[in-house]
Design an enzyme around this catalytic site. Sequence first.
Site, mmCIF file in Angstrom:
data_model
loop_
_atom_site.group_PDB
_atom_site.id
_atom_site.type_symbol
_atom_site.label_atom_id
_atom_site.label_comp_id
_atom_site.label_asym_id
_atom_site.label_seq_id
_atom_site.Cartn_x
_atom_site.Cartn_y
_atom_site.Cartn_z
ATOM 1 N N SER A 166 -2.210 -3.006 6.023
ATOM 2 C CA SER A 166 -1.860 -2.158 7.160
ATOM 3 C C SER A 166 -0.619 -2.731 7.834
ATOM 4 O O SER A 166 -0.438 -3.953 7.885
ATOM 5 C CB SER A 166 -3.024 -2.138 8.166
ATOM 6 O OG SER A 166 -2.562 -1.656 9.414
ATOM 7 N N SER A 167 0.209 -1.828 8.362
ATOM 8 C CA SER A 167 1.407 -2.277 9.088
ATOM 9 C C SER A 167 1.007 -3.115 10.294
ATOM 10 O O SER A 167 1.794 -3.903 10.806
ATOM 11 C CB SER A 167 2.215 -1.072 9.571
ATOM 12 O OG SER A 167 2.489 -0.218 8.494
ATOM 13 N N GLN A 223 -7.843 11.210 8.568
ATOM 14 C CA GLN A 223 -6.533 11.883 8.520
ATOM 15 C C GLN A 223 -6.389 12.684 7.225
ATOM 16 O O GLN A 223 -5.916 13.823 7.230
ATOM 17 C CB GLN A 223 -5.420 10.838 8.623
ATOM 18 C CG GLN A 223 -4.035 11.379 8.361
ATOM 19 C CD GLN A 223 -2.955 10.351 8.605
ATOM 20 O OE1 GLN A 223 -2.624 10.077 9.741
ATOM 21 N NE2 GLN A 223 -2.405 9.765 7.554
ATOM 22 N N GLY A 237 0.843 -1.210 0.000
ATOM 23 C CA GLY A 237 0.000 0.000 0.000
ATOM 24 C C GLY A 237 0.874 1.254 0.000
ATOM 25 O O GLY A 237 0.662 2.180 -0.788
ATOM 26 N N HIS A 238 1.887 1.266 0.879
ATOM 27 C CA HIS A 238 2.817 2.403 0.885
ATOM 28 C C HIS A 238 3.553 2.484 -0.457
ATOM 29 O O HIS A 238 3.756 3.573 -0.995
ATOM 30 C CB HIS A 238 3.876 2.235 1.983
ATOM 31 C CG HIS A 238 3.348 2.216 3.380
ATOM 32 N ND1 HIS A 238 3.362 1.090 4.165
ATOM 33 C CD2 HIS A 238 2.802 3.192 4.144
ATOM 34 C CE1 HIS A 238 2.863 1.376 5.351
ATOM 35 N NE2 HIS A 238 2.509 2.645 5.375
ATOM 36 N N LYS A 296 -6.940 5.191 2.944
ATOM 37 C CA LYS A 296 -7.128 4.222 4.030
ATOM 38 C C LYS A 296 -7.383 4.953 5.357
ATOM 39 O O LYS A 296 -8.199 4.531 6.161
ATOM 40 C CB LYS A 296 -5.874 3.346 4.091
ATOM 41 C CG LYS A 296 -5.570 2.700 5.401
ATOM 42 C CD LYS A 296 -6.255 1.380 5.512
ATOM 43 C CE LYS A 296 -5.795 0.542 6.672
ATOM 44 N NZ LYS A 296 -5.477 1.226 7.891
HETATM 45 P P1 AMP Z 1 1.402 4.989 7.984
HETATM 46 O O1 AMP Z 1 2.810 4.555 7.808
HETATM 47 O O2 AMP Z 1 0.496 3.921 8.454
HETATM 48 O O3 AMP Z 1 1.306 6.274 8.764
HETATM 49 O O4 AMP Z 1 0.874 5.333 6.529
HETATM 50 C C1 AMP Z 1 1.574 6.214 5.672
HETATM 51 C C2 AMP Z 1 0.671 6.568 4.530
HETATM 52 O O5 AMP Z 1 0.328 5.385 3.823
HETATM 53 C C3 AMP Z 1 -0.653 7.211 4.985
HETATM 54 O O6 AMP Z 1 -0.976 8.263 4.089
HETATM 55 C C4 AMP Z 1 -1.624 6.063 4.887
HETATM 56 O O7 AMP Z 1 -2.960 6.477 4.658
HETATM 57 C C5 AMP Z 1 -1.079 5.312 3.686
HETATM 58 N N1 AMP Z 1 -1.524 3.914 3.684
HETATM 59 C C6 AMP Z 1 -1.428 3.022 4.691
HETATM 60 N N2 AMP Z 1 -2.000 1.850 4.319
HETATM 61 C C7 AMP Z 1 -2.469 2.009 3.059
HETATM 62 C C8 AMP Z 1 -3.166 1.183 2.140
HETATM 63 N N3 AMP Z 1 -3.522 -0.068 2.432
HETATM 64 N N4 AMP Z 1 -3.486 1.697 0.923
HETATM 65 C C9 AMP Z 1 -3.146 2.985 0.608
HETATM 66 N N5 AMP Z 1 -2.493 3.814 1.440
HETATM 67 C C10 AMP Z 1 -2.155 3.339 2.646
#
Ligand code: AMP
Length: 282
Positions: A193-194, A161, A37-38, A157
């Site tokens: 998701s992480s 935010q 996703g990232h 996602k």
């Molecule tokens: P995080 O590392 O969880 O803070 O996420 C960093 C960015 O990646 C944020 O803008 C999230 O919304 C995006 N993100 C996380 N998971 C996904 C996903 N499954 N699909 C698209 N974007 C994602």
Amino acid sequence: MRLISTLEELQSITSSRGHRTGLGGVLIPTMGALHAGHAALIKYGSLLARKSNSPCLVSIFINPTQFNEKADFDRYPRTLDADMTICQDAGADFIFAPSTEAMYPDPSAAPIPPLPAVATTPNLEDGFRSGHFAGVCQVVLRLFSLLSPDAAVFGEKDWQQLQVITAMAKQAHLPIDIIPHPTLRDPDGLAMSSRNRFLSDEERRAALAIPHALKSAANHSKSEAAESAMLALLSASGLEVDYAVIRDAKTLGANSPGKPGRALIAARSGKTRLIDNTPWPA
Ligand code: AMP
């Protein structure tokens, strides 16, 4: 691709490229533990950056001020080596991975901006994670001020935010485009998701009720019926639900007929809290 870990390195690269502050380009802020996703966000950011002949920057920083439970912060996965490979493959030019001391040397360097209403009134993440959006806005503003990107990509996602950052940028007249990117899902439908790595096989099976519930909402044209259908599916799978609601897609207040809505869910499978959302009506 180059890793920047200190403000001194950032400053020397910035001035060698002829900028007064930051690097310009397209920023993808993350907390690391990167997945496909990232990677999709980074690929998209890299494509946009190429078009304007500017760099694609990925920030990796696990921001302590946005966690409302210390245990959640402590157990957040830290995987910098694997993250660097993903960034490289996705076309990033720079990774900015600062220490907490560099991000928050003193309170005046990282003020908390006035929070927009969408961060404080919907009773969604704001209602269940006290202080979360204050921390998110603080770190995003700090990244923006250090890196001066022309644009930043955020995932749908984290729908609330995305609305919060969009509203904050507008409110503060920041000259930065906030660009959304659709959610990436595993083949079974679970949003990547992480935190998914914490799910046992059984918890993951139960968590599939989340995408199923979002799909079931689409079968209902009245928001109350859509909410009841989501709740019934989530409860039947034994998930502990924080919310399963239909809201106005932008303000996240009450949904009004004829305006774009969003179905949003936050629920726990075992100890792992997951969030997801989808357009409504589909
Ligand atoms: P995080 O590392 O969880 O803070 O996420 C960093 C960015 O990646 C944020 O803008 C999230 O919304 C995006 N993100 C996380 N998971 C996904 C996903 N499954 N699909 C698209 N974007 C994602």
